[in-house]
Write a protein that holds these residues in place. Structure first.
Motif, PDB file in Angstrom:
ATOM      1  N   GLY A  12       0.783  -1.218   0.000  1.00 25.85           N
ATOM      2  CA  GLY A  12       0.000   0.000   0.000  1.00 25.85           C
ATOM      3  C   GLY A  12       0.818   1.273   0.000  1.00 25.85           C
ATOM      4  O   GLY A  12       0.548   2.206  -0.756  1.00 25.85           O
ATOM      5  N   ALA A  13       1.823   1.357   0.871  1.00 33.09           N
ATOM      6  CA  ALA A  13       2.613   2.582   0.988  1.00 33.09           C
ATOM      7  C   ALA A  13       3.453   2.812  -0.263  1.00 33.09           C
ATOM      8  O   ALA A  13       3.998   1.876  -0.843  1.00 33.09           O
ATOM      9  CB  ALA A  13       3.518   2.507   2.216  1.00 33.09           C
ATOM     10  N   THR A  14       3.575   4.068  -0.657  1.00 29.21           N
ATOM     11  CA  THR A  14       4.393   4.431  -1.815  1.00 29.21           C
ATOM     12  C   THR A  14       5.724   5.044  -1.394  1.00 29.21           C
ATOM     13  O   THR A  14       6.585   5.286  -2.235  1.00 29.21           O
ATOM     14  CB  THR A  14       3.638   5.434  -2.706  1.00 29.21           C
ATOM     15  N   ILE A  15       5.877   5.299  -0.094  1.00 28.61           N
ATOM     16  CA  ILE A  15       7.152   5.794   0.440  1.00 28.61           C
ATOM     17  C   ILE A  15       7.443   5.041   1.739  1.00 28.61           C
ATOM     18  O   ILE A  15       6.557   4.414   2.318  1.00 28.61           O
ATOM     19  CB  ILE A  15       7.133   7.316   0.709  1.00 28.61           C
ATOM     20  N   ASP A  16       8.671   5.119   2.182  1.00 32.21           N
ATOM     21  CA  ASP A  16       9.070   4.426   3.402  1.00 32.21           C
ATOM     22  C   ASP A  16       9.818   5.400   4.312  1.00 32.21           C
ATOM     23  O   ASP A  16      11.038   5.339   4.425  1.00 32.21           O
ATOM     24  CB  ASP A  16       9.968   3.235   3.049  1.00 32.21           C
ATOM     25  N   PRO A  17       9.106   6.308   4.964  1.00 35.18           N
ATOM     26  CA  PRO A  17       9.774   7.314   5.795  1.00 35.18           C
ATOM     27  C   PRO A  17      10.489   6.690   6.984  1.00 35.18           C
ATOM     28  O   PRO A  17      10.159   5.596   7.425  1.00 35.18           O
ATOM     29  CB  PRO A  17       8.616   8.201   6.268  1.00 35.18           C
ATOM     30  N   HIS A  18      11.470   7.404   7.491  1.00 31.27           N
ATOM     31  CA  HIS A  18      12.240   6.905   8.617  1.00 31.27           C
ATOM     32  C   HIS A  18      11.412   6.892   9.896  1.00 31.27           C
ATOM     33  O   HIS A  18      10.485   7.680  10.054  1.00 31.27           O
ATOM     34  CB  HIS A  18      13.491   7.766   8.836  1.00 31.27           C
ATOM     35  N   ALA A  19      11.782   6.001  10.796  1.00 35.98           N
ATOM     36  CA  ALA A  19      11.151   5.977  12.116  1.00 35.98           C
ATOM     37  C   ALA A  19      11.533   7.254  12.850  1.00 35.98           C
ATOM     38  O   ALA A  19      12.704   7.640  12.874  1.00 35.98           O
ATOM     39  CB  ALA A  19      11.607   4.750  12.888  1.00 35.98           C
ATOM     40  N   ARG A  20      10.567   7.916  13.479  1.00 39.92           N
ATOM     41  CA  ARG A  20      10.818   9.239  14.026  1.00 39.92           C
ATOM     42  C   ARG A  20      11.747   9.236  15.228  1.00 39.92           C
ATOM     43  O   ARG A  20      12.278  10.282  15.598  1.00 39.92           O
ATOM     44  CB  ARG A  20       9.495   9.925  14.391  1.00 39.92           C
ATOM     45  N   PHE A  21      11.967   8.083  15.875  1.00 39.72           N
ATOM     46  CA  PHE A  21      12.832   8.045  17.043  1.00 39.72           C
ATOM     47  C   PHE A  21      14.270   7.631  16.713  1.00 39.72           C
ATOM     48  O   PHE A  21      15.115   7.572  17.605  1.00 39.72           O
ATOM     49  CB  PHE A  21      12.259   7.084  18.095  1.00 39.72           C
ATOM     50  N   LEU A 265      -5.715  10.745   9.851  1.00 42.10           N
ATOM     51  CA  LEU A 265      -4.345  10.810   9.359  1.00 42.10           C
ATOM     52  C   LEU A 265      -3.387  11.293  10.457  1.00 42.10           C
ATOM     53  O   LEU A 265      -2.773  12.362  10.345  1.00 42.10           O
ATOM     54  CB  LEU A 265      -4.253  11.752   8.148  1.00 42.10           C
ATOM     55  N   PRO A 266      -3.204  10.512  11.527  1.00 44.13           N
ATOM     56  CA  PRO A 266      -2.298  10.933  12.595  1.00 44.13           C
ATOM     57  C   PRO A 266      -0.830  10.799  12.201  1.00 44.13           C
ATOM     58  O   PRO A 266      -0.450   9.907  11.449  1.00 44.13           O
ATOM     59  CB  PRO A 266      -2.645   9.961  13.728  1.00 44.13           C
ATOM     60  N   ARG A 267      -0.016  11.679  12.696  1.00 38.22           N
ATOM     61  CA  ARG A 267       1.448  11.637  12.554  1.00 38.22           C
ATOM     62  C   ARG A 267       1.876  11.308  11.120  1.00 38.22           C
ATOM     63  O   ARG A 267       1.517  11.980  10.175  1.00 38.22           O
ATOM     64  CB  ARG A 267       2.044  10.654  13.562  1.00 38.22           C
ATOM     65  N   GLU A 268       2.655  10.215  10.959  1.00 34.19           N
ATOM     66  CA  GLU A 268       3.232   9.895   9.650  1.00 34.19           C
ATOM     67  C   GLU A 268       2.208   9.458   8.610  1.00 34.19           C
ATOM     68  O   GLU A 268       2.520   9.376   7.421  1.00 34.19           O
ATOM     69  CB  GLU A 268       4.285   8.791   9.776  1.00 34.19           C
ATOM     70  N   PRO A 271       1.560  12.312   5.572  1.00 37.42           N
ATOM     71  CA  PRO A 271       2.398  12.341   4.370  1.00 37.42           C
ATOM     72  C   PRO A 271       2.355  11.034   3.583  1.00 37.42           C
ATOM     73  O   PRO A 271       2.463  11.044   2.353  1.00 37.42           O
ATOM     74  CB  PRO A 271       3.802  12.614   4.916  1.00 37.42           C
ATOM     75  N   LEU A 272       2.179   9.908   4.275  1.00 39.58           N
ATOM     76  CA  LEU A 272       2.071   8.630   3.574  1.00 39.58           C
ATOM     77  C   LEU A 272       0.847   8.603   2.676  1.00 39.58           C
ATOM     78  O   LEU A 272       0.926   8.218   1.497  1.00 39.58           O
ATOM     79  CB  LEU A 272       1.998   7.485   4.587  1.00 39.58           C
ATOM     80  N   GLY A 297     -10.783  21.783  10.984  1.00 44.95           N
ATOM     81  CA  GLY A 297     -10.358  23.126  11.359  1.00 44.95           C
ATOM     82  C   GLY A 297      -9.140  23.623  10.623  1.00 44.95           C
ATOM     83  O   GLY A 297      -8.309  24.337  11.207  1.00 44.95           O
ATOM     84  N   GLY A 298      -8.992  23.268   9.361  1.00 50.09           N
ATOM     85  CA  GLY A 298      -7.864  23.728   8.554  1.00 50.09           C
ATOM     86  C   GLY A 298      -6.673  22.797   8.556  1.00 50.09           C
ATOM     87  O   GLY A 298      -5.702  23.033   7.829  1.00 50.09           O
ATOM     88  N   LYS A 299      -6.706  21.752   9.372  1.00 50.33           N
ATOM     89  CA  LYS A 299      -5.621  20.779   9.423  1.00 50.33           C
ATOM     90  C   LYS A 299      -6.067  19.471   8.769  1.00 50.33           C
ATOM     91  O   LYS A 299      -7.265  19.217   8.606  1.00 50.33           O
ATOM     92  CB  LYS A 299      -5.199  20.519  10.868  1.00 50.33           C
ATOM     93  N   LEU A 300      -5.097  18.621   8.434  1.00 55.16           N
ATOM     94  CA  LEU A 300      -5.448  17.326   7.857  1.00 55.16           C
ATOM     95  C   LEU A 300      -6.015  16.390   8.919  1.00 55.16           C
ATOM     96  O   LEU A 300      -6.731  15.448   8.586  1.00 55.16           O
ATOM     97  CB  LEU A 300      -4.225  16.678   7.195  1.00 55.16           C
TER      98      LEU A 300
END
Length: 362
Positions: A12-21, A265-268, A271-272, A297-300
């Motif tokens: 499903g994912a089209t990108i593989d972002p880094h783990a935030r920690f 659409l929380p956190r990562e 963008p995913l 309210g204007g946010k995702l």
């Protein structure tokens, strides 16, 4: 090395972002060995054994109809592009992108752990939500059978359980679910996002096909198991036009209740999912994102209790009204009947937890 940007077959994912920690970062680099048009090696699923010390999780969220939950697996092979649980993979140092759907953890021994926790005098009986963060019937369950073992413990002890799944594999356990349903101990919610097979193939690539999920509703209903149709997530512009059709199809298949959840659409996940949209539906992407901002309210995404599941504002209110009218027309209830919490009989405490010859006090 992280895979390059773009869709991966069967994922499903089209990108593989880094783990935030994580303190280090890796970047893909083309060293010239992959020829033009040469397909990359398929991304295979890896399963790591995890031996949990506890499996029951208590929550106090006012947005969900349960207090107690259990997840047999970390990560989910269904690979739904929108999955709100993806950020949890960062806690094990892995990406919420492709890692979440291909590098999984199986909680081996979860049934024994559950038995120990249910045997505690302090355990308070309330319906157990099974497979909430990640699907308890995802494909690897065919081999690992952890969910099956958990259900055997719950059936033996008379503990009520509520299941949410996108998988037809739940039919395998009808020999347990049917008798539990007769005792008022189980209910199942089948999650359906769209009836468009082509869209579903890219959006939730390893979940059961939409029509197969409706067949699962029929088979569970025929076995006496009460079923709810869960329209989750409801995606603005992309799937919201199917709302009425989905509820009618669920009712025709035998569902007796229905619910919905607006795309979260929380956190990562933000963008995913945005990258997934711009990859697969570039002409609709901005329209979809704008509708989400209108509802938050204007946010995702807005994680505020009472807001995060349905949103607010004119568009969110329109969805609420449409759902209420469509549910009434289809003859569906808002919730399934309450499960029976009075049949629970605690299991015997494991011998290793007692001294030799020691008797139970209670």
């Amino acid at each position: 090395m992280k895979p390059v940007h773009g869709p991966t077959k069967g994922r499903g994912a089209t990108i593989d972002p880094h783990a935030r920690f994580e303190s280090t970062r890796h970047e893909p680099f083309d060293d010239g060995w992959v020829g033009d048009g040469e397909a990359p090696a398929p991304l295979r699923t890896e399963v790591t054994v995890e031996h949990p010390r506890s499996v029951l999780s208590w929550n106090q969220s006012p947005d969900v109809p349960f207090e107690l939950s259990l997840n047999p697996y970390r990560g989910c092979e269904h690979g739904c592009a929108y999955c709100f649980a993806r950020p949890a993979h960062a806690y094990v140092g892995l990406s919420p992108g492709l890692d979440f759907e291909s590098r999984l953890f199986a909680k081996v021994g979860a049934a024994d752990c559950l038995r120990r926790e249910l045997a505690r005098p302090s355990h308070r009986v309330t319906p157990l939500a099974l497979g909430i963060n990640t699907d308890a019937y995802q494909p690897i369950e065919r081999e690992w059978r952890i969910t099956r073992e958990l259900l055997e413990v719950l059936a033996e002890t008379g503990h009520p359980v509520a299941i949410v799944t996108k998988s037809a594999l739940v039919e395998r356990d009808l020999d347990l679910l049917g008798p539990m349903a007769e005792r008022g101990l189980v209910q199942v919610a089948i999650s359906v996002t769209t009836l468009d097979r082509g869209l579903s193939r890219h959006l939730e690539p390893r979940a059961a096909a939409p029509q197969r999920r409706l067949q699962t509703v029929e088979r569970l209903t025929a076995a006496g198991v009460p079923v709810s149709l869960l329209v989750a997530p409801l995606i603005p512009v992309l799937t919201d036009g199917e709302l009425e059709v989905l509820l009618d199809a669920g009712a025709a298949a035998g569902a007796v209740a229905a619910g919905y959840v607006l795309l979260r659409l929380p956190r990562e996940v933000a963008p995913l999912f945005e990258d997934w949209l711009r990859t697969h539906h570039p002409l609709k992407a901005e329209h979809i994102l704008q509708r989400l901002r209108e509802a938050h309210g204007g946010k995702l995404y807005d994680s505020t209790f009472g807001h995060r599941m349905r949103g607010a504002g004119p568009y969110a209110e329109l969805l609420r009204q449409r759902f209420r009218l469509a549910r009434r027309r289809a003859g569906l209830a808002g919730r399934l009947v309450e499960l029976d919490c009075n049949q629970f009989v605690p299991p015997a405490r494991p011998q290793e937890a007692r001294s030799e010859g020691q008797l139970d006090l209670f």
